[in-house]
Design an enzyme around this catalytic site. Structure first.
Site, PDB file in Angstrom:
ATOM      1  N   PRO A   1     -35.343   6.122 -56.123  1.00 19.34           N
ATOM      2  CA  PRO A   1     -34.170   5.562 -55.462  1.00 19.34           C
ATOM      3  C   PRO A   1     -33.988   5.982 -53.999  1.00 19.34           C
ATOM      4  CG  PRO A   1     -33.544   7.193 -57.120  1.00 19.34           C
ATOM      5  CD  PRO A   1     -35.003   6.910 -57.311  1.00 19.34           C
ATOM      6  N   ASN A   2     -33.603   4.986 -53.235  1.00 18.95           N
ATOM      7  CA  ASN A   2     -33.255   5.112 -51.806  1.00 18.95           C
ATOM      8  C   ASN A   2     -34.452   5.305 -50.881  1.00 18.95           C
ATOM      9  OD1 ASN A   2     -30.358   4.880 -52.087  1.00 18.95           O
ATOM     10  ND2 ASN A   2     -30.430   6.860 -53.089  1.00 18.95           N
TER      11      ASN A   2
ATOM     12  N   ARG B   1     -32.900   5.508 -41.850  1.00 21.62           N
ATOM     13  CA  ARG B   1     -31.797   6.472 -41.816  1.00 21.62           C
ATOM     14  C   ARG B   1     -32.344   7.881 -41.975  1.00 21.62           C
ATOM     15  NH1 ARG B   1     -28.396   2.920 -44.951  1.00 21.62           N
ATOM     16  NH2 ARG B   1     -28.115   1.153 -43.561  1.00 21.62           N
TER      17      ARG B   1
ATOM     18  N   TYR C   1     -36.085  13.008 -43.420  1.00 22.74           N
ATOM     19  CA  TYR C   1     -37.176  12.327 -44.127  1.00 22.74           C
ATOM     20  C   TYR C   1     -38.236  11.713 -43.209  1.00 22.74           C
ATOM     21  CZ  TYR C   1     -33.843  12.813 -47.952  1.00 22.74           C
ATOM     22  OH  TYR C   1     -32.979  13.329 -48.877  1.00 22.74           O
TER      23      TYR C   1
ATOM     24  N   ASN D   1     -42.660  10.321 -56.197  1.00 27.24           N
ATOM     25  CA  ASN D   1     -41.468  10.892 -55.591  1.00 27.24           C
ATOM     26  C   ASN D   1     -40.276  10.282 -56.336  1.00 27.24           C
ATOM     27  OD1 ASN D   1     -39.269  11.722 -54.130  1.00 27.24           O
ATOM     28  ND2 ASN D   1     -40.219  11.353 -52.129  1.00 27.24           N
TER      29      ASN D   1
ATOM     30  N   ALA E   1     -33.681  11.321 -56.086  1.00 26.92           N
ATOM     31  CA  ALA E   1     -32.608  12.117 -56.699  1.00 26.92           C
ATOM     32  C   ALA E   1     -32.752  12.217 -58.219  1.00 26.92           C
ATOM     33  CB  ALA E   1     -31.256  11.516 -56.327  1.00 26.92           C
TER      34      ALA E   1
ATOM     35  N   GLU F   1     -45.817  15.442 -58.487  1.00 20.23           N
ATOM     36  CA  GLU F   1     -44.468  15.235 -57.932  1.00 20.23           C
ATOM     37  C   GLU F   1     -44.507  15.548 -56.440  1.00 20.23           C
ATOM     38  OE1 GLU F   1     -41.421  17.440 -60.057  1.00 20.23           O
ATOM     39  OE2 GLU F   1     -40.153  17.452 -58.281  1.00 20.23           O
TER      40      GLU F   1
ATOM     41  N   HIS G   1     -42.252  15.553 -52.718  1.00 22.85           N
ATOM     42  CA  HIS G   1     -40.988  15.408 -51.989  1.00 22.85           C
ATOM     43  C   HIS G   1     -41.261  15.538 -50.501  1.00 22.85           C
ATOM     44  CE1 HIS G   1     -38.652  15.471 -55.598  1.00 22.85           C
ATOM     45  NE2 HIS G   1     -39.392  16.479 -56.028  1.00 22.85           N
TER      46      HIS G   1
ATOM     47  N   ARG H   1     -32.801  23.260 -49.497  1.00 30.25           N
ATOM     48  CA  ARG H   1     -31.627  22.387 -49.371  1.00 30.25           C
ATOM     49  C   ARG H   1     -30.526  22.837 -50.343  1.00 30.25           C
ATOM     50  NH1 ARG H   1     -33.404  16.290 -49.249  1.00 30.25           N
ATOM     51  NH2 ARG H   1     -31.270  16.125 -48.481  1.00 30.25           N
TER      52      ARG H   1
HETATM   53  O1  CA2 Z   1     -37.400  15.019 -50.239  1.00 28.98           O
HETATM   54  C1  CA2 Z   1     -37.576  14.059 -51.002  1.00 28.98           C
HETATM   55  O2  CA2 Z   1     -38.572  13.338 -50.966  1.00 28.98           O
HETATM   56  C2  CA2 Z   1     -36.479  13.725 -52.024  1.00 28.98           C
HETATM   57  O3  CA2 Z   1     -37.108  13.274 -53.212  1.00 28.98           O
HETATM   58  C3  CA2 Z   1     -35.660  12.605 -51.396  1.00 28.98           C
HETATM   59  C4  CA2 Z   1     -34.438  12.212 -52.230  1.00 28.98           C
HETATM   60  C5  CA2 Z   1     -33.614  13.441 -52.576  1.00 28.98           C
HETATM   61  O4  CA2 Z   1     -32.545  13.077 -53.428  1.00 28.98           O
HETATM   62  C6  CA2 Z   1     -34.449  14.515 -53.237  1.00 28.98           C
HETATM   63  O5  CA2 Z   1     -33.637  15.637 -53.481  1.00 28.98           O
HETATM   64  C7  CA2 Z   1     -35.607  14.925 -52.367  1.00 28.98           C
HETATM   65  C8  CA2 Z   1     -33.563  11.234 -51.453  1.00 28.98           C
HETATM   66  C9  CA2 Z   1     -34.283  10.004 -51.007  1.00 28.98           C
HETATM   67  C10 CA2 Z   1     -33.390   9.296 -50.033  1.00 28.98           C
HETATM   68  O6  CA2 Z   1     -34.209   8.675 -49.092  1.00 28.98           O
HETATM   69  C11 CA2 Z   1     -33.626   8.253 -47.945  1.00 28.98           C
HETATM   70  C12 CA2 Z   1     -34.483   7.857 -46.949  1.00 28.98           C
HETATM   71  C13 CA2 Z   1     -33.977   7.444 -45.757  1.00 28.98           C
HETATM   72  C14 CA2 Z   1     -32.621   7.387 -45.559  1.00 28.98           C
HETATM   73  C15 CA2 Z   1     -31.767   7.761 -46.567  1.00 28.98           C
HETATM   74  C16 CA2 Z   1     -32.266   8.189 -47.775  1.00 28.98           C
END
Ligand code: CA2
Length: 143
Positions: free
Chosen positions: A11-12, A19, A24, A74, A77, A98, A100, A107
């Site tokens: 997700p996301n 963003r 990221y 990946n 969340a 896995e 990230h 964090r």
């Molecule tokens: O660090 C990572 O790759 C995470 O898997 C990213 C997740 C986060 O919830 C994990 O704790 C760590 C969030 C992905 C959100 O991705 C975005 C990318 C661009 C803008 C906003 C969100």
């Protein structure tokens, strides 16, 4: 034998490059795909992103059925919440790494726990996009 590896994003992660570049990076998922395809022309790479937990479970099962050599995952969340994804990874024989982008251990405390890490062959956290490349490289060299 040509390796077939799935790059699976949760997700996301479709928002990458649009963003939160400080957290990221500024590279989109499409650019990541292009870079990995260029780096691993000897590997059959598939890419899938979903914001839905059940879709990710289905894709893990399908990966196993189709005889993939490995999955770079990946889970976003869902890493910190999903027993369903943990069970799916545990249920398949396909090795899953896995990945990230950010260092989840530097964090918020709720990101320090991963439901998936114990059932994956390994975890890469905090190396940005390079984590995906390193994971593919490992899967390529371990049958
Ligand atoms: O660090 C990572 O790759 C995470 O898997 C990213 C997740 C986060 O919830 C994990 O704790 C760590 C969030 C992905 C959100 O991705 C975005 C990318 C661009 C803008 C906003 C969100």
């Amino acid at each position: 034998m040509k390796h077939h590896i799935l790059i699976l994003n949760g997700p996301n992660l479709n928002l990458l490059g649009q963003r939160e570049p400080d957290q990221y990076g500024d590279i989109s998922l499409d650019t990541l795909e292009q870079k990995l395809r260029a780096e691993f022309s000897d590997v059959e790479l598939s890419f899938y992103q979903s914001n839905h937990e059940g879709d990710l479970v289905d894709r893990l099962h399908e990966g196993h059925r189709s005889g993939l050599s490995g999955i770079v995952f990946n889970p976003g969340a869902y890493t910190h919440t999903s027993v369903a994804l943990r069970d799916a990874v545990k249920a398949i024989a396909t090795p899953v790494i896995e990945v990230h982008l950010s260092n989840i251990y530097s964090r918020e405390p709720f990101r320090h726990f991963s439901y998936l890490a114990p059932v994956c062959v390994g975890q890469i956290s905090g190396l940005g996009m390079a984590g995906y490349s390193l994971a593919v490289r490992w899967l390529k060299s371990h049958d």
